[in-house]
Design a protein around this motif. Structure first.
Motif, short mmCIF file in Angstrom:
data_model
loop_
_atom_site.label_atom_id
_atom_site.label_comp_id
_atom_site.label_asym_id
_atom_site.label_seq_id
_atom_site.Cartn_x
_atom_site.Cartn_y
_atom_site.Cartn_z
N MET A 179 0.84 -1.19 0.00
CA MET A 179 0.00 0.00 0.00
C MET A 179 0.88 1.25 0.00
SD MET A 179 -2.89 -1.54 0.08
CE MET A 179 -4.00 -0.15 0.30
N GLY A 180 0.36 2.32 -0.61
CA GLY A 180 1.09 3.58 -0.64
C GLY A 180 0.21 4.73 -0.18
N LEU A 181 0.82 5.90 -0.04
CA LEU A 181 0.09 7.08 0.44
C LEU A 181 0.66 8.33 -0.21
CD1 LEU A 181 -1.91 8.37 2.59
CD2 LEU A 181 0.13 8.60 4.03
N ILE A 182 -0.25 9.24 -0.58
CA ILE A 182 0.15 10.59 -1.00
C ILE A 182 -0.67 11.56 -0.17
CG2 ILE A 182 0.10 12.26 -2.87
CD1 ILE A 182 0.65 9.94 -4.79
N LYS A 183 0.02 12.45 0.53
CA LYS A 183 -0.66 13.38 1.44
C LYS A 183 -0.12 14.79 1.23
CE LYS A 183 -1.80 13.95 6.36
NZ LYS A 183 -1.35 15.34 6.55
N GLU A 184 -1.01 15.69 0.89
CA GLU A 184 -0.67 17.11 0.74
C GLU A 184 -1.67 17.90 1.58
OE1 GLU A 184 1.82 18.43 -0.76
OE2 GLU A 184 2.59 16.85 -2.08
N GLY A 185 -1.25 18.33 2.76
CA GLY A 185 -2.18 19.02 3.65
C GLY A 185 -3.29 18.08 4.08
N GLU A 186 -4.53 18.47 3.81
CA GLU A 186 -5.68 17.65 4.18
C GLU A 186 -6.08 16.68 3.06
OE1 GLU A 186 -7.01 17.62 7.24
OE2 GLU A 186 -5.36 18.98 7.68
N ARG A 187 -5.46 16.83 1.89
CA ARG A 187 -5.79 15.94 0.77
C ARG A 187 -4.97 14.66 0.89
NH1 ARG A 187 -5.26 18.86 -4.82
NH2 ARG A 187 -3.20 19.37 -3.97
N ILE A 188 -5.68 13.53 0.81
CA ILE A 188 -5.03 12.23 1.02
C ILE A 188 -5.48 11.26 -0.06
CG2 ILE A 188 -4.90 10.22 2.56
CD1 ILE A 188 -5.36 12.19 4.88
N ALA A 189 -4.53 10.46 -0.56
CA ALA A 189 -4.85 9.36 -1.47
C ALA A 189 -4.11 8.12 -1.00
CB ALA A 189 -4.45 9.71 -2.90
N ILE A 190 -4.86 7.06 -0.69
CA ILE A 190 -4.26 5.77 -0.32
C ILE A 190 -4.24 4.90 -1.57
CG2 ILE A 190 -4.53 3.69 1.08
CD1 ILE A 190 -5.86 5.47 3.21
N LEU A 191 -3.07 4.39 -1.90
CA LEU A 191 -2.88 3.64 -3.14
C LEU A 191 -2.72 2.15 -2.85
CD1 LEU A 191 -0.28 6.01 -4.87
CD2 LEU A 191 -2.78 6.16 -4.90
N ASP B 125 5.30 3.31 2.19
CA ASP B 125 5.34 1.96 1.61
C ASP B 125 4.96 1.00 2.73
OD1 ASP B 125 5.81 -0.38 0.26
OD2 ASP B 125 7.99 -0.25 0.36
N PHE B 126 3.76 0.45 2.65
CA PHE B 126 3.22 -0.40 3.71
C PHE B 126 2.90 -1.76 3.11
CE2 PHE B 126 -0.09 -0.41 7.42
CZ PHE B 126 0.62 -1.44 8.02
N LYS B 127 3.74 -2.75 3.40
CA LYS B 127 3.54 -4.11 2.88
C LYS B 127 2.82 -4.93 3.94
CE LYS B 127 7.83 -3.97 0.18
NZ LYS B 127 8.46 -2.77 0.74
N VAL B 128 1.73 -5.57 3.53
CA VAL B 128 0.92 -6.38 4.45
C VAL B 128 0.68 -7.74 3.80
CG1 VAL B 128 -1.17 -6.51 5.84
CG2 VAL B 128 -0.25 -4.28 5.21
N ALA B 129 1.02 -8.82 4.53
CA ALA B 129 0.79 -10.18 4.03
C ALA B 129 -0.06 -10.94 5.05
CB ALA B 129 2.11 -10.90 3.81
N ASP C 162 -7.52 -1.60 6.15
CA ASP C 162 -8.79 -2.13 5.65
C ASP C 162 -8.74 -2.34 4.14
OD1 ASP C 162 -9.92 -2.22 8.14
OD2 ASP C 162 -10.94 -0.28 7.98
N ARG C 163 -8.14 -1.38 3.43
CA ARG C 163 -8.01 -1.54 1.97
C ARG C 163 -7.05 -2.67 1.62
NH1 ARG C 163 -8.17 4.37 -1.01
NH2 ARG C 163 -9.78 5.34 0.29
N ALA C 164 -6.00 -2.81 2.42
CA ALA C 164 -5.06 -3.91 2.19
C ALA C 164 -5.75 -5.26 2.38
CB ALA C 164 -3.87 -3.79 3.15
#
Length: 555
Positions: free
Chosen positions: A319-331, A345-349, A377-379
């Motif tokens: 999983m990834g993340l992009i955060k600019e201020g209050e704007r967030i995108a979880i990838l 960079d969040f690896k979950v198995a 939760d998305r992972a």
């Protein structure tokens, strides 16, 4: 900022900071966290199929413990610390930065929309060369600064595209997983194999079943122990289109291999259920992000292809993340560039039931518990999706082992019989190995492991060992060989190295004048044990197994 680390365990729902070795043995979590007072920086560990909520609670507990440690560090600094050195301010390069932006910003906006990795990188590299050439005369010896500014512009363009357009470098939306293809049994001579491809990331895993002789001996500060399960991860330079000299195992290969090994470890059956030494080798053939998680998927499938009775299938997602201020995108299912240009960079198995391993690197501050919970939760949803894809190809371990895998038999012999099986200078055990071709390993507790690719050879070797260590029992019937003949009877070997006497009166129901009239040396005869005296001498009877003559006088 000050940074501290803590290890977290959990026993019966109770979290423990910096547990002892004994507590770790009982724990269902082994979690290591590094953090500042404001935010978590790094997480790594393994677990016994814990839930996402348990994971969040463990992270929160660990961070609170770290804040206590940092408070102590602050106190020490206040009492005995020195003033921080003042660093000279870097030379202002605002004008150069503006000129680089003017030359490349518009074209970079187009280049980052090229979905294919190598074409995108080639386009950006060509643009970088053009910018360096254009500014070479005005800004000599500023190539490094030019490349840094260009990288920052590329990073900003990618992040804006994700946050404003909901579109990623390869055209996917934030939750979308790349196309997956799976093949199993792809290496016909290997005991188990699987090829797992996710987008432009591909891992080929091969599982080998070995015997106790193949265990890895580890010497650590805590003492010596042996490993019966190993996973090795290879990341050759060609997987990223590069050419590099191979100078041994890299830190990446050690770290990623360790993560994948821990992810599968809770599913590996115990020695009593499956007495094999297991080695998985994952070769990354192509990489564009999440190669360690592809290794988890390929490794799990190769174990099932080998017929290893694993408890459940394991899959992994990055999983990834992009955060600019209050704007967030979880990838979900991040690319290599999204890892490089993003914030996390969040690896979950894990399995269908819970998490088995995790690794996280965070590059920014201010990631809240809610963001962490949503990422987990998305992972979980992504992991379930990948597990369904894997189950569609191979839902459970194969019922039979590969015909090339050794068949292992485990038998128990009396401890005082170990020397008898080994023989003087190993003579007896070498003879058994030469006669059968089987591999034999004897433990100090009397456990004997017999391994052979040929099942009949293994059974033959096990039978010889059973006979060598068996005890003669009263009433038992044996097929033995006549070893010696005396006037009063014949000595018959009923078990290897164990003889008994068939008295001349026990050879037949009728009167026998000479022993040689009934048996000779080398003859095989069936005999029954009728007596064992206090000194261990065995009396046998051939007569007891013969039909008695009829007493009917009419005959």
């Amino acid at each position: 900022s000050l940074i501290a680390g803590v290890r977290v365990a959990c026993i019966d729902g109770r979290f423990i900071a910096n547990p002892t070795f004994e507590e770790l043995e009982q724990s269902n979590i082994d979690l290591v966290i590094a953090a500042s007072a404001e935010s978590i920086i790094m997480v790594e560990g393994e677990a016994q199929e814990i839930s996402e909520e348990e994971m969040v609670q463990a992270l929160s507990f660990g961070h609170e413990e770290i804040r206590k440690i940092i408070a102590l560090q602050d106190q020490i600094v206040g009492e005995s610390g020195k003033e921080k050195k003042t660093m000279p301010e870097a030379e202002s390069q605002d004008e150069l930065q503006r000129e680089v932006a003017a030359l490349c910003s518009a074209e970079l906006e187009t280049l980052i929309r090229i979905p294919e990795k190598s074409a995108r990188r080639e386009g950006i590299q060509a643009l970088a060369e053009k910018v360096k050439t254009a500014l070479a005369e005005k800004y000599p010896e500023k190539e490094t600064a030019i490349m840094e500014f260009l990288h920052e512009i590329e990073k900003g363009a990618m992040r804006r595209m994700v946050l404003t357009e909901n579109k990623r470098l390869d055209g996917r939306n934030p939750d979308q997983i790349r196309d997956i293809s799976i093949e199993v049994g792809i290496l016909p001579r290997a005991h188990g194999s699987a090829l797992f491809t996710r987008g432009q990331t591909q891992a080929l895993a091969a599982t080998t079943l070995g015997t106790k002789i193949d265990e890895q001996r580890i010497e650590e500060l805590e003492g010596e122990f042996r490993k019966t399960y190993m996973l090795h991860y290879n990341f050759p330079s060609f997987s990223t289109g590069e050419v590099k000299p191979n100078r041994g195992v890299s830190r990446r290969e050690v770290g990623h291999g360790n993560l994948a090994e821990r992810a599968l470890k809770p599913m590996i059956p115990g020695d009593k259920i499956f007495p094999y030494t297991l080695r998985i080798v994952s070769d990354v053939l192509e990489s564009n992000g999440s190669s360690s998680m592809a290794t988890v998927c390929a490794g799990s499938l190769s174990l099932m292809d080998a017929g290893v009775p694993v408890k459940d299938a394991v899959a992994g997602i990055a999983m990834g993340l992009i955060k600019e201020g209050e704007r967030i995108a979880i990838l979900t299912d991040i690319l290599g560039d999204e890892d490089h240009l993003g914030d996390m960079d969040f690896k979950v198995a894990g399995t269908r039931n819970g998490i088995t391993a995790f690794q996280m690197d965070i590059k920014i501050t201010g990631i809240s518990t809610e963001i962490m919970r949503e990422a987990l939760d998305r992972a979980k949803k992504a992991r379930q999706f990948v597990l369904e894809k894997m189950a569609a190809v191979l839902a459970r371990p194969r019922a039979q082992l590969s015909r090339y895998a050794p068949r292992i038999l485990s038998i128990k012999i009396p401890v005082d019989s170990i020397g008898k099986v080994i023989g003087p200078g190993g003579k007896n055990i070498r003879e058994i190995i030469e006669r059968t071709g089987a591999a034999i390993d004897i433990s100090d507790d009397g456990t004997v492991i017999v391994a052979s690719v040929d099942p009949d050879a293994g059974e033959k070797a096990a039978g010889i060992i059973r006979d060598m260590t068996a005890e003669v029992e009263i009433g038992a019937v044996y097929s033995g060989r006549v070893k010696r003949i005396m006037k009063f009877g014949a000595f018959v070997e009923v078990l290897p190295g164990k003889e008994g006497l068939v008295h001349i009166s026990e050879l037949d129901h009728k009167r026998v004048g000479r022993v040689e009239d009934v048996v000779r040396i080398g003859d095989e005869v069936k005999v029954k044990v009728i007596k064992i005296d206090n000194e261990g001498r065995v009396d046998l009877s051939r007569k007891a197994l013969l039909t008695a003559p009829s007493n009917d006088k009419a005959e």
